[in-house]
Design a protein around this motif. Structure first.
Motif, PDB file in Angstrom:
ATOM      1  N   SER A   1       0.837  -1.204   0.000  1.00 16.60           N
ATOM      2  CA  SER A   1       0.000   0.000   0.000  1.00 16.60           C
ATOM      3  C   SER A   1       0.869   1.250   0.000  1.00 16.60           C
ATOM      4  O   SER A   1       1.971   1.265   0.551  1.00 16.60           O
ATOM      5  CB  SER A   1      -0.916   0.020   1.221  1.00 16.60           C
ATOM      6  OG  SER A   1      -1.826  -1.056   1.190  1.00 16.60           O
TER       7      SER A   1
ATOM      8  N   THR B   1      -5.403   8.293   3.338  1.00 15.25           N
ATOM      9  CA  THR B   1      -5.976   7.146   2.638  1.00 15.25           C
ATOM     10  C   THR B   1      -4.859   6.255   2.125  1.00 15.25           C
ATOM     11  O   THR B   1      -3.689   6.660   2.062  1.00 15.25           O
ATOM     12  CB  THR B   1      -6.852   7.606   1.457  1.00 15.25           C
ATOM     13  OG1 THR B   1      -6.053   8.400   0.560  1.00 15.25           O
ATOM     14  CG2 THR B   1      -8.026   8.433   1.943  1.00 15.25           C
ATOM     15  N   THR B   2      -5.209   5.039   1.761  1.00 11.53           N
ATOM     16  CA  THR B   2      -4.240   4.102   1.201  1.00 11.53           C
ATOM     17  C   THR B   2      -4.724   3.626  -0.164  1.00 11.53           C
ATOM     18  O   THR B   2      -5.926   3.542  -0.418  1.00 11.53           O
ATOM     19  CB  THR B   2      -4.018   2.888   2.116  1.00 11.53           C
ATOM     20  OG1 THR B   2      -5.273   2.204   2.297  1.00 11.53           O
ATOM     21  CG2 THR B   2      -3.475   3.318   3.467  1.00 11.53           C
TER      22      THR B   2
ATOM     23  N   SER C   1      -7.051  14.358   5.347  1.00  8.48           N
ATOM     24  CA  SER C   1      -7.397  12.947   5.148  1.00  8.48           C
ATOM     25  C   SER C   1      -6.136  12.121   5.003  1.00  8.48           C
ATOM     26  O   SER C   1      -5.083  12.625   4.584  1.00  8.48           O
ATOM     27  CB  SER C   1      -8.282  12.770   3.904  1.00  8.48           C
ATOM     28  OG  SER C   1      -7.567  13.106   2.728  1.00  8.48           O
TER      29      SER C   1
END
Length: 690
Positions: A294, A603-604, A601
């Motif tokens: 990721s 996120t992956t 934020s």
């Protein structure tokens, strides 16, 4: 030299041995797996590589389609290593005599490892319980290396023999340090290979020692990087079978543009320059590795996404806010995967964008290289003799006027080799810009003429100069996607020079409008990502934070009946009204060294491909203008905590320098450094975060 880990290549080779023995036979070739399939291709089989690369080996694509190479796991499914590292004092018998590592060098490597295993074990604990210690004594072993080379299969046999001869328990990892004079054909040091780890009857770690006279600090980078790297990977994945994660990964995908030499990180090499917290920094080493896992996208207010691996350390400050009041909890290095969004009335993190200081004080730039190129071109093409001298063009003066002209060129300028001039595309009503350009051209000794564009409310203003036609594209970039701010402007010590450049740029590409709340907002739009990031830093130097966002993603479209590819466009936006700043929760450090931007934020996204890293003098570089740790051979990716020479944990928030001899940076490359050389907060360190 870059140190490569070939553990992934070895894992993929064993996969092919099991599933495609017609490609890699059970009996490993004496010349190593790379004699059948190139090592670089082997290392990336799980990504997978492009078909053109797979087709280099007949039958490889079909074999992987039937039995794909396993991908790394995100969480452990098998126990981590719990046991002792046993170093082997190997004496290699070759046709030319005996070769072995000096006992004093082996003892030094063991001393280093005793210091390193404590933070390595602490880091690995995030994947599961583990125990790691170093056996007090090395064990001797005599190995027959024939003509001075051997392969991994032979090494595994030696590891099993060492275990049998010395009655070593099953919870042992044998460490083999390979001296100069013998070569493991699966890990040739001449190709930059540092080592790998594997599994025989017990786990083992193989490391090439690239020199002699070893020291614990290993400032020459001849063993500690590879040794700590392989130990860390072995602890988490002792069976080397992909049952557990591969944890030591460089930090940034290859297409991420870094400012400095203004190109993707994959294209940088030692000796070039990137921008760090304290300005332009020389790169001392680069790192690259195949990675499957990721990527973390950290989006902070007004920043382009920061895209790194989960373990990459970012400089952040924790904060809690109420209305316009913010209480900070101090600066810290934090893994990108552990960064928290800043939500109103809750704890969260702010990333840090530095206000760079100028370090260029030149009053002129030499034009002689461009004169020489022009002279050479004329001689090659037979276009006539070149004047021996260009009296008014041997230097380009750096003044407010010329800086303004450069800014306008970055916004609206182009080179016109056919007319041996530089042009500026302007609206027909912008007569004041034409007048100022004419004034600058006159001072430079050049003629300016204006040409209307038929059927449009536009003109082009041309400055006649074959040398400027070569110099300006070189300094400022050619065509809109490649435009940039010259270093001699962006880093000039005279901020008025920089301000004049920005005035010129905004005269061409800038706009101003008033919001519904009555705030005057300034903005610019560019398709050059490099230029957008540079402008953010440039305005930041002058105390103004420019919010960047993607205005338009890359896409295809129709223009004047033709299908074209439209590049990604970036918009910069700012407002100097204090009321707007309070509403945006934008905060700057009290001493004015940096901006704090709240994280919006985290996120992956899945990723498969190469990731890159580099080492710089001040231990930092900027990703999307946010300060990140360079993760060089002293950390190679992660969260930055500190340990004393007895292995005691030291919080980064404590005052420095504490009473310790070495600092350790966790996640595998745990190379000790003197306290005065580590990137820790404190006035006595060479690098002090803001």
């Amino acid at each position: 030299m870059t140190r490569l880990c070939v553990t992934r290549a070895m894992k993929n080779a064993r996969h092919l041995q099991a599933t495609a023995p017609h490609l890699l036979p059970k009996q490993e070739p004496a010349e190593g797996f790379g004699s059948h399939i190139p090592a670089k291709l082997l290392a990336g089989l799980h990504t997978p590589p492009p078909p053109a690369e797979l087709n280099l080996v007949n039958g490889l694509a079909a074999a992987l389609q039937k039995h794909p190479a396993p991908k790394p796991r995100a969480a452990a499914s098998e126990p981590l290593f719990n046991g002792a590292l046993v170093f082997a004092q190997v004496t290699f018998r070759t046709s030319k005599g005996f070769v072995s590592l000096e006992p004093s060098d082996l003892a030094t490597a063991m001393d280093f490892t005793r210091l390193a295993v404590i933070p390595i074990s602490a880091y690995a604990a995030q994947y599961g319980p583990n125990r790691l210690e170093v056996a007090p004594q090395a064990v001797p072993f005599n190995a027959d290396a024939g003509n001075g080379s051997y392969n991994d299969q032979t090494l595994q046999g030696w590891v099993n023999a060492i275990v049998a001869q010395h009655s070593l328990p099953a919870d042992t990892c044998v460490v083999v340090l390979n001296p100069a004079g013998v070569v493991n054909t699966d890990a040739d040091p001449s190709q930059g290979v540092g080592g790998y780890h594997g599994m025989a009857k017990v786990p083992y770690a193989f490391v090439n020692v690239m020199g002699s006279g070893l020291t614990v600090k290993d400032e020459a980078n001849v063993y500690a990087l590879a040794l700590s790297h392989e130990i860390a990977e072995m602890v988490v994945d002792p069976r080397a079978d992909l049952g557990n994660p591969e944890v030591v990964d460089p930090c940034v995908p290859g297409d991420v543009i870094l400012l400095g030499d203004d190109k993707p990180i994959s294209e940088y090499s030692a000796g070039e320059h990137v921008v760090g917290f304290s300005g332009l920094q020389e790169i001392s080493r680069t790192f690259v590795r195949a990675y499957q896992g990721s990527l973390v996208h950290v989006k902070a207010l007004g920043m382009l996404p920061i895209c790194v691996t989960p373990n990459h350390p970012l400089l952040v400050v924790g904060g809690w806010s109420h209305n316009a009041t913010v209480k900070y909890r101090g600066l810290d290095w934090k893994q990108a995967g552990r960064v928290r969004p800043k939500i109103r009335f809750q704890d969260g993190d702010y990333v840090v964008m530095p206000r760079l200081r100028g370090n260029v004080s030149s009053s002129e730039v030499s034009l002689l290289p461009f004169i020489d190129k022009h002279r050479a071109t004329l001689q090659q093409t037979g276009q006539g003799a070149c004047p021996e001298r260009y009296p008014h063009e041997e230097v380009f003066p750096i003044t407010r006027d010329t800086a303004w002209m450069l800014g306008l060129y970055v916004a609206e300028g182009f080179a016109n080799p056919a007319q041996r001039s530089v042009g500026f595309a302007l609206h027909a009503t912008q007569t004041e810009l034409v007048d100022r350009l004419r004034s600058v051209a006159d001072r430079l000794g050049h003629r300016l003429w204006v040409r209307p564009i038929p059927g449009e409310q536009a003109v082009t203003a041309h400055i006649a100069s074959v040398i400027l036609c070569r110099f300006l594209p070189d300094a400022c970039g050619k065509r809109a996607p490649n435009k940039r701010v010259p270093d001699f402007i962006l880093y000039h010590t005279d901020e008025e020079i920089l301000r004049a450049f920005l005035d010129g740029y905004m005269a061409g590409d800038g706009s101003r409008e008033r919001t519904q709340r009555g705030y005057e907002v300034s903005s610019f739009t560019t398709v050059s990502r490099t230029l957008a990031l540079q402008l953010q830093l440039a305005f930041g130097r002058l105390g103004t934070f420019v919010s960047l966002r993607v205005k338009r993603p890359a896409q295809s479209g129709i223009i004047q009946g033709r299908r074209v590819v439209m590049r990604e466009a970036y918009r910069g936006l700012w407002c100097s009204d204090p009321r707007a700043l309070r509403r945006k929760r934008l905060h700057r450090m009290g001493d004015g060294q940096a901006f704090y931007l709240p994280v919006k934020s985290v996120t992956t996204v899945p990723y498969s491909g190469s990731v890159h890293n580099l080492e710089t003098k001040d231990h930092t570089y900027l990703v999307s203008n946010a300060v990140t740790h360079n993760c060089g051979p002293n950390c190679q990716t992660v969260w930055i905590d500190y340990f004393n020479n007895a292995g005691g944990y030291i919080q980064t928030s404590q005052d420095f320098p504490p009473p310790f001899d070495y600092a350790f940076f966790i996640n595998a490359v745990v190379q000790p450094r003197a306290a005065t050389q580590c990137p820790a907060p404190g006035s006595t360190c060479n690098y002090a975060p803001p």
